[in-house]
Design a protein around this motif. Structure first.
Motif, PDB file in Angstrom:
ATOM      1  N   ASN A   1      -4.858   3.944   5.292  1.00 36.39           N
ATOM      2  CA  ASN A   1      -5.451   2.857   4.513  1.00 36.39           C
ATOM      3  C   ASN A   1      -6.925   2.604   4.820  1.00 36.39           C
ATOM      4  OD1 ASN A   1      -3.159   2.313   3.072  1.00 36.39           O
ATOM      5  ND2 ASN A   1      -2.497   0.614   4.359  1.00 36.39           N
TER       6      ASN A   1
ATOM      7  N   THR B   1       0.805  -1.218   0.000  1.00 37.72           N
ATOM      8  CA  THR B   1       0.000   0.000   0.000  1.00 37.72           C
ATOM      9  C   THR B   1       0.840   1.269   0.000  1.00 37.72           C
ATOM     10  OG1 THR B   1      -0.225  -0.127   2.413  1.00 37.72           O
ATOM     11  CG2 THR B   1      -1.983  -1.097   1.076  1.00 37.72           C
TER      12      THR B   1
ATOM     13  N   SER C   1       0.172   3.927  -2.809  1.00 34.73           N
ATOM     14  CA  SER C   1      -0.283   5.275  -2.465  1.00 34.73           C
ATOM     15  C   SER C   1       0.581   6.354  -3.104  1.00 34.73           C
ATOM     16  CB  SER C   1      -0.326   5.448  -0.943  1.00 34.73           C
ATOM     17  OG  SER C   1      -1.341   4.635  -0.379  1.00 34.73           O
TER      18      SER C   1
END
Length: 614
Positions: free
Chosen positions: A520, A413, A417
């Motif tokens: 998240n 992630t 991102s």
């Protein structure tokens, strides 16, 4: 190099570049300088129009313990599993394949692990209808320590790669001499930052004025800061490997002064500075007159080391030409980026010399340290944007481990991102943001994570490099169904070559396409235009719990963000209905509204649909 050199001005004529192990190269060609990063011009006839590379890399599966037998087994598996037919072509040897030192100045195979040599292995892989890839570094050593980095050996190494039939080269920047990069000397920060600046004095033609950095100077970009001691520090380029900072924007800092001169002519500038060899305070100074679009550089070199970062001294005079009236004087250090570009360019130049008709993919892997999305397109086909995903690499019999999310190391992630807001830096005319190899099949990565990992990378046009031991995969099993999803792969390899754009974020929807969001606990919606006029839409739940809310995006929002990139925007906008295919369930439905929505997404999961206007 320690002497403060007084130059009339830096030449702007193009000249052949050479690499050095004693000092950073003098960069005289403006095409290799910071102001040219945004001009869209590739260098050295870099090939354009390549789609993201697909294949397998040895590092995640075996680390530096890979060998010839394992590599052949992976090539066999790519063919036997039908992956080659889906686009997986490259078989790439990562670190650990060379002898620890050069043999007669040349790279050589580690004879125990690769007894047949690289040419024989290349022939075996080519015989399977696949392509052969290798690895090196722009530093003096490889990341695992072998003293065979390309620095100073670009011509001979690229000749070897051509002779071995290499089709792909991944190049890290460990032990790099001109930056405090991975495993490099920390004092190399002296090349990456300018000294602390307290003031400049401009004299000549009846003028004698001293300008204070804090009171009279203006900070350009981001990062540089004014201290209470009347000086400015952190003049240079941000280290982009921090998982907590955005990659978008002016990730560098300069100090600018304006001076009003009575007449045109030569003037002398003296810089009051304190230097160091640490993050934020270095020794390399660039001084230019004019803004970035029309600058003339008059100094680009090292300053002497002062007793401390707070011990200010005057430099020798720098002679410049100033016009009558207001002039801009900029103090800066863009060498962190310029040196790195120069080193990767030396490899492309070497490949061109070795074989002008080569079709070798150059994968830049300096982990985002120098903001390569700004300059990587000039010489590379892709550029890594952050550190490795893997928490622990595997070995024969051990799949290793990776993480979905982490505040301290790169993870799926954290890579996503950053990459998801970098779409404007990618394209067929540029190259591709590379958020690292896939970690599907490693411990710590669940089925839902793997599906979403595959979706993210394919939607973002990232290189698709498998990193698992393919002997653990059987045709038709769960892993195979993920890495062999033809419909999802088709998004990555779509000939239009446009990275998806995030146009919705459940926790910050003001600027979803540019806002860096590390939290998240969210659902993102990505939209990607395709060559036949279809649109791919991904609803992605990054959180560790099921999301039960409805998330939607309508046609008008898609057009607002991507209308200029859609093949037939009017047809999509005015369609009476839309055919929707779920790319993970194969379910096909018809949508007669102008809104696409999903309610209920499991933790770490995604819903990805291909939308065809009817």
């Amino acid at each position: 190099m320690d002497k403060f050199m007084n130059k009339k001005s830096i030449s702007t004529s193009a000249s052949a570049r050479t690499t050095s192990r004693t000092a950073p190269d003098e960069i005289t060609d403006p095409d290799y300088m910071f102001p040219a990063f945004s001009n869209g011009k590739v260098l050295l006839d870099k090939k354009q129009g390549r789609l993201p590379a697909m294949g397998w890399n040895s590092w995640n599966a075996f680390g530096s313990k890979n060998n010839e037998a394992l590599t052949k087994a992976m090539a066999d598996a790519i063919v036997d599993l039908g992956l080659a037919d889906m686009g997986y072509k490259y078989v790439v040897l990562d670190d650990g394949c060379y002898k620890s030192e050069r043999v007669n100045g040349l790279l050589s195979n580690e004879t125990i692990k690769f007894p047949s040599g690289f040419k024989a292995l290349s022939d075996y892989i080519h015989g399977k209808g696949l392509k052969f890839g290798m690895y090196n570094d722009i530093g003096t050593n490889l990341c695992a320590g072998s003293a065979v980095g390309t620095c100073g050996f670009e011509d001979v190494d690229t000749r070897s790669y051509v002779d071995w039939g290499v089709d792909f080269i991944k190049v890290d920047n460990c032990y790099y001499l001109w930056d405090n990069a991975t495993f490099s000397d920390s004092t190399n920060a002296k090349y990456a930052y300018a000294p602390n600046i307290r003031s400049i004095t401009v004299t000549g033609e009846g003028l004698n004025v001293t300008l204070n950095a804090v009171k009279d100077g203006v900070i350009l970009g981001q990062g540089a800061s004014k201290n209470s001691g009347d000086d400015v520090t952190n003049i240079g380029t941000f280290d982009g490997t921090n998982v907590g900072t955005t990659p978008v924007g002016d990730r560098w800092g300069e100090l600018m002064f304006t001076v009003n001169t009575p007449t045109s002519g030569q003037y002398a500038i003296t810089v009051n500075y304190a230097s160091g060899e640490e993050d934020g305070t270095g020794r390399w100074l660039q001084l230019a007159v004019g803004n970035a679009e029309n600058e003339t550089r008059y100094f680009d070199n090292m300053l002497p080391l002062t007793p401390s970062t707070a011990a200010f001294v005057d430099s020798e005079e720098i002679t410049v030409f100033l016009n009558e009236g207001v002039n801009i004087i900029r103090l800066m250090n863009h060498r962190r980026q310029e040196n790195t570009l120069n080193s990767y360019a030396a490899l492309l130049e070497g490949l061109n010399k070795a074989d002008p008709a080569h079709d070798i993919v150059l994968s830049i892997c300096e982990w985002g340290k120098t903001q390569p999305h700004n300059w990587g397109y000039k010489v590379g086909d892709s550029w890594r944007i952050l550190n490795d995903i893997t928490f622990r690499v595997g070995s024969d019999g051990d799949p290793g481990s990776a993480e979905w999310s982490s505040n301290h190391t790169a993870s799926i992630t954290s890579q996503y991102s950053k990459a998801v807001i970098m779409d404007e830096f990618a394209g067929l005319d540029k190259g591709w943001n590379d958020p690292d190899m896939l970690v599907i099949g490693m411990n710590g990565i669940t089925t839902n994570m793997s599906k979403t990992h595959m979706t993210m990378w394919c939607m973002m046009n990232a290189p698709i490099m498998l990193g698992l031991d393919l002997r653990r995969v059987a045709k038709g099993d769960e892993l195979w169904m993920i890495i062999a999803n033809k419909d999802v792969i088709a998004l990555n390899q779509d000939p239009l070559g446009i990275q998806a754009k995030r146009i919705y974020c459940s926790i910050d929807n003001a600027n979803p396409d540019t806002a860096y969001i590390a939290n998240n606990n969210r659902v993102d919606i990505l939209v990607k235009p395709l060559a036949n006029g279809d649109i791919a839409i991904s609803f992605i739940n990054l959180s560790d719990s099921r999301d039960t809310k409805e998330h939607s995006v309508d046609v008008s929002r898609i057009i607002d963000y991507l209308g200029h990139k859609i093949m037939d925007a009017e047809k999509f906008k005015n369609a009476e209905s839309y055919c929707l295919k779920d790319l993970w369930t194969d379910k096909v439905t018809t949508n007669n509204s102008r809104t696409f929505s999903v309610t209920g997404i499991d933790a770490y999961d995604n819903v990805t649909i291909r939308v065809t206007p009817v």
